[in-house]
Design an enzyme around this catalytic site. Sequence first.
Site, PDB file in Angstrom:
ATOM      1  N   ASP A  70      60.849  60.368  10.904  1.00 31.22           N
ATOM      2  CA  ASP A  70      61.378  60.616   9.560  1.00 31.22           C
ATOM      3  C   ASP A  70      60.278  61.185   8.674  1.00 31.22           C
ATOM      4  O   ASP A  70      59.080  60.941   8.896  1.00 31.22           O
ATOM      5  CB  ASP A  70      61.986  59.350   8.954  1.00 31.22           C
ATOM      6  CG  ASP A  70      60.973  58.242   8.721  1.00 31.22           C
ATOM      7  OD1 ASP A  70      60.154  57.984   9.627  1.00 31.22           O
ATOM      8  OD2 ASP A  70      60.995  57.629   7.641  1.00 31.22           O
ATOM      9  N   GLU A 134      59.929  54.915   8.666  1.00 33.21           N
ATOM     10  CA  GLU A 134      58.574  54.588   8.237  1.00 33.21           C
ATOM     11  C   GLU A 134      58.330  55.030   6.805  1.00 33.21           C
ATOM     12  O   GLU A 134      57.637  54.352   6.042  1.00 33.21           O
ATOM     13  CB  GLU A 134      57.559  55.255   9.170  1.00 33.21           C
ATOM     14  CG  GLU A 134      56.155  54.655   9.090  1.00 33.21           C
ATOM     15  CD  GLU A 134      55.278  55.274   8.007  1.00 33.21           C
ATOM     16  OE1 GLU A 134      54.217  54.713   7.698  1.00 33.21           O
ATOM     17  OE2 GLU A 134      55.656  56.350   7.466  1.00 33.21           O
TER      18      GLU A 134
END
EC number: 3.5.1.18
Length: 379
Positions: A70, A134
């Site tokens: 991500d 994250e």
Amino acid sequence: MIDAVDLTARLIRCPSVTPEEGGALVLLAEVLEGAGFTCARVDRNGTANLFARWGVRGANKTFGFNGHTDVVPVGDAGAWTQDPFGAAVVDGWMYGRGATDMKSGVAAFVAAACDFVKDTPPDGAIVLTITGDEEGEAKDGTVALLDWMAANGEKMSHCLVGEPTCPNTMGEMMKIGRRGSMTAYFTAVGVQGHSAYPHRAKNPLHALVTLLSRLTAEPLDQGSDHFDASTLQITTIDCGNPANNVIPEKARATVNIRFNDLHSGESLGRWLTELAGEVHLETGVRLDMRLSVSGESFLTEPGEFVALVAGAVQAETGVVPEYSTSGGTSDARFVKNHCPVVEFGLVGKTMHQVDERVEVAQIGQLKAIYGRVLRDYFG
């Protein structure tokens, strides 16, 4: 042979802005399964995660890699000189959101692991935990993967997180720990009144300013053996009052603390509570506090594992990496509860910036470092 540069480009072209998966984990699962890895999607509360293992579950020697696909939003796309999801290569640099943080790192350890098990199948297992959470709240990413591993008898003996760790030069720094991070949200509740008649009011701003002054009056500490001094920063003060002749009823402030191993979230929480109580008694203004601890400080003591990773970095770059605990938080703060963990990755100067980019040559260099880590670990 898996081309880590090509894999990085393909990952960048997946628009995986948190919490969107964007096709990145689907792509990685295809690559890993093609190399003989067993893959499982470990999605939780809408967050996509990928677990992959080569070798026998529960092997005595299991090396782990951890990373995330991500990325943060691109911001003003018009300010970019290249398509943020185009992976264009210009003058030896690959451009794109996540190029540095950290699709190149994921591509490098995936490529290294796939080539390693094909060329020299190890006596043991390799586990990859790759999350899509994250850059977000990090509640359903690596934490979900570790929860799933515990429930399914999966484990790692040691883990390397592929976050960018080098400030300026490839190989100059690896992380053997991280500072803790906590945020305190204060609300001072007084009595509203006319500013010409302060005796009829209780000014929450005065109490709040007094508290903040005491919090910042002295350093929290002078640092420890492996950590810099802890820091406390006031990040916002607000009362929402547009009038110059009104004492507001409430005022709010936020404080962020990055702390070393001389403290814990609990000990700092007690200190904040004590000071807020003192100011309340002095002023009569109630001071409410909400605490959020996103991670405790931790240290992987220098030893055989740390030296093995450092040795691989030096062998491939000619640079002896500094052992550091600087910077913000990473998912290593969760992995450390499972097994010893260190971090090593690329130069991170452009991460989260407009025109984020990675030097193409460094991607191959990072793959070589990870490959050497695997050979030395299982050798």
